[in-house]
Design an enzyme around this catalytic site. Structure first.
Site, PDB file in Angstrom:
ATOM      1  N   ASP A 142      13.764  58.388  28.434  1.00 24.23           N
ATOM      2  CA  ASP A 142      13.021  57.976  29.724  1.00 24.23           C
ATOM      3  C   ASP A 142      11.785  58.358  29.537  1.00 24.23           C
ATOM      4  O   ASP A 142      11.039  58.596  28.520  1.00 24.23           O
ATOM      5  CB  ASP A 142      13.830  58.486  30.999  1.00 24.23           C
ATOM      6  CG  ASP A 142      14.267  59.816  30.752  1.00 24.23           C
ATOM      7  OD1 ASP A 142      13.483  60.673  30.339  1.00 24.23           O
ATOM      8  OD2 ASP A 142      15.389  60.264  31.100  1.00 24.23           O
TER       9      ASP A 142
ATOM     10  N   LYS B 115      13.688  50.980  31.799  1.00 23.81           N
ATOM     11  CA  LYS B 115      13.287  49.539  31.791  1.00 23.81           C
ATOM     12  C   LYS B 115      14.297  48.976  30.557  1.00 23.81           C
ATOM     13  O   LYS B 115      13.753  48.559  29.509  1.00 23.81           O
ATOM     14  CB  LYS B 115      11.855  49.395  31.208  1.00 23.81           C
ATOM     15  CG  LYS B 115      10.867  49.459  32.192  1.00 23.81           C
ATOM     16  CD  LYS B 115       9.643  48.889  31.640  1.00 23.81           C
ATOM     17  CE  LYS B 115       8.573  49.935  31.944  1.00 23.81           C
ATOM     18  NZ  LYS B 115       7.578  50.045  30.822  1.00 23.81           N
TER      19      LYS B 115
ATOM     20  N   MET C 135      11.327  68.329  41.010  1.00 24.00           N
ATOM     21  CA  MET C 135      11.997  67.180  41.431  1.00 24.00           C
ATOM     22  C   MET C 135      11.780  67.420  43.240  1.00 24.00           C
ATOM     23  O   MET C 135      12.568  66.903  43.848  1.00 24.00           O
ATOM     24  CB  MET C 135      13.083  66.786  41.336  1.00 24.00           C
ATOM     25  CG  MET C 135      13.620  66.374  39.716  1.00 24.00           C
ATOM     26  SD  MET C 135      15.321  66.013  39.368  1.00 24.00           S
ATOM     27  CE  MET C 135      16.192  67.592  39.419  1.00 24.00           C
TER      28      MET C 135
HETATM   29  N1  SAH Z   1      14.997  69.102  31.799  1.00 26.89           N
HETATM   30  C1  SAH Z   1      13.547  68.958  32.450  1.00 26.89           C
HETATM   31  C2  SAH Z   1      13.654  68.777  33.968  1.00 26.89           C
HETATM   32  C3  SAH Z   1      14.347  67.529  34.484  1.00 26.89           C
HETATM   33  S1  SAH Z   1      14.193  67.149  36.115  1.00 26.89           S
HETATM   34  C4  SAH Z   1      13.195  70.288  31.859  1.00 26.89           C
HETATM   35  O1  SAH Z   1      13.597  71.247  31.558  1.00 26.89           O
HETATM   36  O2  SAH Z   1      11.793  70.269  32.118  1.00 26.89           O
HETATM   37  C5  SAH Z   1      12.550  66.262  36.490  1.00 26.89           C
HETATM   38  C6  SAH Z   1      11.641  67.147  36.788  1.00 26.89           C
HETATM   39  O3  SAH Z   1      11.235  68.155  35.728  1.00 26.89           O
HETATM   40  C7  SAH Z   1      10.295  66.501  37.411  1.00 26.89           C
HETATM   41  O4  SAH Z   1      10.466  66.003  38.614  1.00 26.89           O
HETATM   42  C8  SAH Z   1       9.439  67.695  37.437  1.00 26.89           C
HETATM   43  O5  SAH Z   1       9.733  68.502  38.667  1.00 26.89           O
HETATM   44  C9  SAH Z   1       9.691  68.649  36.283  1.00 26.89           C
HETATM   45  N2  SAH Z   1       8.747  68.102  35.160  1.00 26.89           N
HETATM   46  C10 SAH Z   1       9.221  67.895  33.860  1.00 26.89           C
HETATM   47  N3  SAH Z   1       8.155  67.589  33.032  1.00 26.89           N
HETATM   48  C11 SAH Z   1       7.186  68.187  33.849  1.00 26.89           C
HETATM   49  C12 SAH Z   1       5.650  67.855  33.401  1.00 26.89           C
HETATM   50  N4  SAH Z   1       5.217  67.762  32.223  1.00 26.89           N
HETATM   51  N5  SAH Z   1       4.756  68.364  34.464  1.00 26.89           N
HETATM   52  C13 SAH Z   1       5.304  68.568  35.605  1.00 26.89           C
HETATM   53  N6  SAH Z   1       6.599  68.611  36.065  1.00 26.89           N
HETATM   54  C14 SAH Z   1       7.537  68.136  35.263  1.00 26.89           C
END
Ligand code: SAH
Length: 266
Positions: free
Chosen positions: A35, A57, A172
């Site tokens: 994604d 997509k 999120m």
């Molecule tokens: N597994 C991922 C999180 C998935 S949930 C992890 O460990 O980072 C998706 C959320 O992760 C987004 O809504 C946001 O809150 C956060 N997120 C992931 N990458 C990010 C980034 N580069 N900058 C800010 N928030 C991020």
């Protein structure tokens, strides 16, 4: 011939925080299901010869449902392919990696998990905010802000969360920020508790918005905060360093500041 599946964390963005194992596994993939969260820098290095499936997509503009992603992975592994499911951050933190490994195991598919650097720690870290600190926070709680706190069926106990003394890190949470801040203060958390929102961490257009529980939702609306963003609540936010840049460290910046000040003294 049987294939194999890999659940791979890409890190929070950028090739620098992609692990060597992730690189190796991605480069050896026949199929990559991804994604947008891993970010352009990582996505632009997916192997050209592989079948690249954008789960947001698929076949035009259809967003693949979770069960469709899982079915595709199972199907391709059964065809004997090496399948990589590439996820932002770490695959097991709010990434539905836990659900995917369950399904793959149910189908008797061999799975390897490749941990990634999670945005929950790295994104605040890169702007100078440590999620724990001996003076400010001896515990940290990772929360999904996906659930509307005003809904009675919420799986989160906001009363308990409001009483915790450490750092709260919300992923999120942009859409429900107003309701989350309200739920925490209604349950007794100090409205003056510092809050930082870091949008698009480690990307060139990273942006930080700082406030308190009382005013952060309004500030976020004013500047138009959008996902993906990490929200940090707690005293550690006071360590936010405005001068931080992706890739730069506090120590090296302090070194530069010292040099500048010394030059000024002269
Ligand atoms: N597994 C991922 C999180 C998935 S949930 C992890 O460990 O980072 C998706 C959320 O992760 C987004 O809504 C946001 O809150 C956060 N997120 C992931 N990458 C990010 C980034 N580069 N900058 C800010 N928030 C991020």
């Amino acid at each position: 011939m049987t294939g194999k599946a890999y659940l791979v964390g890409s890190g929070p963005g950028g090739l620098g925080l992609l692990t060597m194992r992730a690189r190796e596994v991605i480069d050896g993939a026949d199929v990559v299901l991804y994604d947008q969260l891993p970010g352009e820098e990582v996505l632009s290095t997916l192997p050209e010869g592989a079948e690249l499936i954008d789960c947001g997509k698929y076949g035009g503009n259809h967003t693949l449902e979770q069960h469709e992603i899982e079915a595709l992975m199972v199907e391709r592994v059964r065809e004997g392919k090496t399948v990589v499911r590439l996820k932002g951050g770490d695959p097991f933190l709010f990434g539905r990696g836990g659900e995917e490994i369950e399904v793959l195991r149910e189908h008797g598919i061999q799975v390897e998990v490749v941990p990634g650097v999670t945005s929950a720690i790295a994104v605040p870290e890169m702007v100078g905010i440590p999620v724990t600190h001996r003076r400010y926070a001896s515990q940290v709680t990772f929360i999904t802000g996906h659930e509307d706190p005003t809904k009675p069926e919420s799986a989160l106990d906001w009363g308990v969360l409001a009483r915790l003394k450490g750092t709260l890190v919300i992923l999120m949470g942009v859409k429900n920020l107003l309701a989350i801040a309200a739920a925490l203060t209604e349950h007794g958390k100090d409205p003056q508790t510092p809050v930082a929102i870091i949008e698009r961490g480690l990307r060139p257009d990273q942006r930080v918005t700082v406030g308190t529980l009382a005013d952060i939702a309004k500030k976020a609306r004013t500047v138009g905060v959008r996902p993906p963003a990490v929200i940090v609540i707690g005293g550690v936010v006071n360590l936010y360093d405005e001068g931080s840049v992706p890739g730069g460290t506090r120590a090296s910046r302090e070194g530069r500041e010292d040099a500048k000040n010394k030059a000024g003294d002269r």
